[in-house]
Design a protein around this motif. Sequence first.
Motif, PDB file in Angstrom:
ATOM      1  N   MET A 287      -0.765  -1.938   4.682  1.00 42.63           N
ATOM      2  CA  MET A 287       0.661  -2.163   4.426  1.00 42.63           C
ATOM      3  C   MET A 287       1.032  -3.525   5.002  1.00 42.63           C
ATOM      4  SD  MET A 287       2.007   1.556   5.645  1.00 42.63           S
ATOM      5  CE  MET A 287       3.770   1.240   5.479  1.00 42.63           C
TER       6      MET A 287
ATOM      7  N   ALA B  13      11.149   6.346   2.582  1.00 47.85           N
ATOM      8  CA  ALA B  13      10.087   7.215   3.122  1.00 47.85           C
ATOM      9  C   ALA B  13       8.749   6.497   3.008  1.00 47.85           C
ATOM     10  CB  ALA B  13      10.034   8.512   2.320  1.00 47.85           C
TER      11      ALA B  13
ATOM     12  N   ASP C   7       9.383   0.533   0.830  1.00 46.08           N
ATOM     13  CA  ASP C   7      10.248   0.211   1.971  1.00 46.08           C
ATOM     14  C   ASP C   7       9.504   0.304   3.297  1.00 46.08           C
ATOM     15  OD1 ASP C   7      10.466   2.950   0.863  1.00 46.08           O
ATOM     16  OD2 ASP C   7      11.485   3.356   2.751  1.00 46.08           O
ATOM     17  N   GLY C   8       8.409   1.058   3.342  1.00 44.86           N
ATOM     18  CA  GLY C   8       7.578   1.053   4.548  1.00 44.86           C
ATOM     19  C   GLY C   8       6.787  -0.238   4.640  1.00 44.86           C
ATOM     20  N   SER C   9       6.119  -0.597   3.574  1.00 47.76           N
ATOM     21  CA  SER C   9       5.214  -1.754   3.596  1.00 47.76           C
ATOM     22  C   SER C   9       5.943  -3.082   3.802  1.00 47.76           C
ATOM     23  CB  SER C   9       4.445  -1.830   2.275  1.00 47.76           C
ATOM     24  OG  SER C   9       3.561  -0.749   2.143  1.00 47.76           O
TER      25      SER C   9
ATOM     26  N   VAL D 291       0.842  -1.194   0.000  1.00 46.71           N
ATOM     27  CA  VAL D 291       0.000   0.000   0.000  1.00 46.71           C
ATOM     28  C   VAL D 291       0.877   1.243   0.000  1.00 46.71           C
ATOM     29  CG1 VAL D 291      -1.673   1.309   1.373  1.00 46.71           C
ATOM     30  CG2 VAL D 291      -1.940  -1.151   1.090  1.00 46.71           C
ATOM     31  N   GLY D 292       0.604   2.123  -0.924  1.00 46.97           N
ATOM     32  CA  GLY D 292       1.381   3.352  -1.014  1.00 46.97           C
ATOM     33  C   GLY D 292       1.442   3.827  -2.453  1.00 46.97           C
ATOM     34  N   GLN D 293       2.439   4.674  -2.729  1.00 45.42           N
ATOM     35  CA  GLN D 293       2.589   5.207  -4.085  1.00 45.42           C
ATOM     36  C   GLN D 293       2.805   4.084  -5.105  1.00 45.42           C
ATOM     37  OE1 GLN D 293       5.876   7.888  -3.168  1.00 45.42           O
ATOM     38  NE2 GLN D 293       4.576   9.629  -3.676  1.00 45.42           N
ATOM     39  N   HIS D 294       3.625   3.081  -4.706  1.00 42.90           N
ATOM     40  CA  HIS D 294       3.920   1.983  -5.637  1.00 42.90           C
ATOM     41  C   HIS D 294       2.636   1.259  -6.030  1.00 42.90           C
ATOM     42  CE1 HIS D 294       3.861   0.265  -1.608  1.00 42.90           C
ATOM     43  NE2 HIS D 294       3.372  -0.804  -2.198  1.00 42.90           N
TER      44      HIS D 294
ATOM     45  N   GLY E 208      -6.607  -1.101   2.964  1.00 43.29           N
ATOM     46  CA  GLY E 208      -5.348  -0.428   2.622  1.00 43.29           C
ATOM     47  C   GLY E 208      -4.235  -0.833   3.571  1.00 43.29           C
TER      48      GLY E 208
ATOM     49  N   GLY F 203       6.055   7.055   1.289  1.00 39.83           N
ATOM     50  CA  GLY F 203       5.863   7.947   0.152  1.00 39.83           C
ATOM     51  C   GLY F 203       4.483   8.574   0.041  1.00 39.83           C
ATOM     52  N   LEU F 204       3.442   7.766   0.181  1.00 43.80           N
ATOM     53  CA  LEU F 204       2.103   8.313  -0.057  1.00 43.80           C
ATOM     54  C   LEU F 204       1.692   9.288   1.050  1.00 43.80           C
ATOM     55  CD1 LEU F 204       0.016   8.091  -2.288  1.00 43.80           C
ATOM     56  CD2 LEU F 204      -1.107   6.268  -1.019  1.00 43.80           C
ATOM     57  N   VAL F 205       2.182   9.016   2.259  1.00 43.18           N
ATOM     58  CA  VAL F 205       1.928   9.936   3.374  1.00 43.18           C
ATOM     59  C   VAL F 205       2.700  11.240   3.134  1.00 43.18           C
ATOM     60  CG1 VAL F 205       2.349  10.290   5.838  1.00 43.18           C
ATOM     61  CG2 VAL F 205       1.482   8.090   5.022  1.00 43.18           C
TER      62      VAL F 205
ATOM     63  N   ASN G  48      12.176   4.547  -1.492  1.00 44.37           N
ATOM     64  CA  ASN G  48      12.384   5.994  -1.387  1.00 44.37           C
ATOM     65  C   ASN G  48      12.770   6.394   0.035  1.00 44.37           C
ATOM     66  OD1 ASN G  48       9.961   5.550  -0.155  1.00 44.37           O
ATOM     67  ND2 ASN G  48       8.721   6.568  -1.725  1.00 44.37           N
TER      68      ASN G  48
END
Length: 558
Positions: free
Chosen positions: A411, A465, A436-438, A383-386, A409, A467-469, A463
């Motif tokens: 992660m 980070a 990298d977060g998920s 879950v995120g930008q990717h 949603g 990213g989406l946050v 990234n």
Amino acid sequence: MKFSGAEIIVKLLERQGITTIAGIPGGANLPMYDALGQSEKIKHILTRHEQGAGFIAQGMARVSGQPAVFFATSGPGATNTLTAIADAKLDSIPVICITGQVPLSMIGTDAFQEVDTYGLSVPITKHNYLVRSVEELLHVIPNAFRLAASGRPGPVVIDVPKDVQTAILEFDEWPAPGRRDPGPELIPAEVERAAAMINAAEKPLLYLGGGVIQSGTSGDVLALAEKGNIPTVLTLMGLGILPHDHPLNLGMLGMHGARYTNMAMEECDLLIAAGVRFDDRATGKVAEFCPNAKIVHIDIDPSELDKIKTATASVTGDIADILNMLLPLVDRQARADWMERVASLKAACPMIVPDADNPASPYGVILRAAELAGNDAIVATDVGQHQMRTAQVYPFEQPRQWLTSGGLGTMGFGMPAAIGAALAAPDKTVLCFTGDGSIMMNIQDLATAMENNVNIKIILTNNNALGLVRQQQDLFYGKRYYASDYARRVDFVKIAEGFGIATYDFEQCEDPAALLAEAMATPGPAFIHVPISPDEPVYPMVPPGAANCEMIGGEANV
Ligand SMILES: Cc1ncc(C[n+]2csc(CCOP(=O)(O)OP(=O)(O)O)c2C)c(N)n1
């Protein structure tokens, strides 16, 4: 016949056709594990966290369309499953979680590893059971399968006290396996009304979601779109219903939908919504969603009808049955003006894909991996930008090819779901796009991927980070990047190596395309590390709470 409760559970699962169960043993489910160990038909996948077991089961269920099973012990084992169960509830995925519980006489005494699994799972399951006697198992297990698969599918929890597992029962006959019930009888007048509205519409749009995939009707839906020349938008859960390059497929709507997709929705005069729930990420500000449209809403779950948006006409039933009855009633129409208008919107406001030809860019790596993986690869994401980038640009060809945590949603969904997909479809390549977060949320199950040598290709766009946050802080919180950038870098390649997975690092790599091709061509699990900048937004984006027409970014001239 004489069997223990645990043996009855395992034999009934075998009779249901279950061949793989993921889970972790503990004191309260050891009798079940002992019985499972005797099974010649069921293979056990020992995960490193019960959430991973839940997502593996989800991966199997999402790919096969059949209920899948996972096991956990009482207390922490059970609480660890809750996120995966809630996730299955929101995405209507048929999974069955069988938990051990402390013995009946100890329930309510704060016994070791006692938690009220039944109570905790009430709001996140379609149905749940606390089994109070060994006799009950004979109807609870088949019924759990029937309930998980019937109507709108969903998760079922069966909590089995340890003394119920060890109790012996003598009985004469096995119950029939539980199967999906036929859909409710249709009301022909409802279908006729819907057909009349479709025939009268000048600018209709089909709005399709996960319910269409669950009903297994994508062929009929395509026939409907083609017969009436009805452009089609898909929810995040609906990707794959129509091939990506079909001329009537306008792609994903909503928060990260293409400009032309959301703009076509502004103009349609009839929205034919099927197997969707008007989720806020799809609709944006509901009051301004499809402002000029009447609505025909088709769903097997009557509680979805008129829940968010009042329909002009609705039809309750299995979408497969509804389309069967609807299709002959719908006129063949060219709708030339509408086709032309949609084509001009598409040309004027296309989906802009930055750096698409660069295999080391956030979008480019998705497109290149898709090319290498072929048309029938399965694609899971975290879950995120990717996730949003993959949803935007991956060239999906068919239903059940796309696994993502749409409603909750979550992660941590991606990698274990990919393992489940690979177990259910061992001949296919499974891609897992993650961040990298998920990946850190369930990274321990890389061990499970390695042990089972599943053919999953994990593509980590790193990234450093969330990213989406971070993107929301960039756009809506004055660029105050608080708690969304990681202070230090983690060496993911070393971590994956430590888990015994083959790694491919784009960092300082001269030919990322060749490296990716090598990773894809090597059977078994692979971990592909793609360093990217944290300053790569996903556009377009509808600001949370805004109308879809207020999307920002992604203009052709930027
Ligand atoms: C379990 C969970 N916790 C928090 C969130 C909120 N959240 C949504 S996206 C996101 C960032 C995801 O970061 P990453 O996995 O690195 O992906 P990227 O956006 O960078 O591609 C977060 C924290 C979530 N969706 N799930």
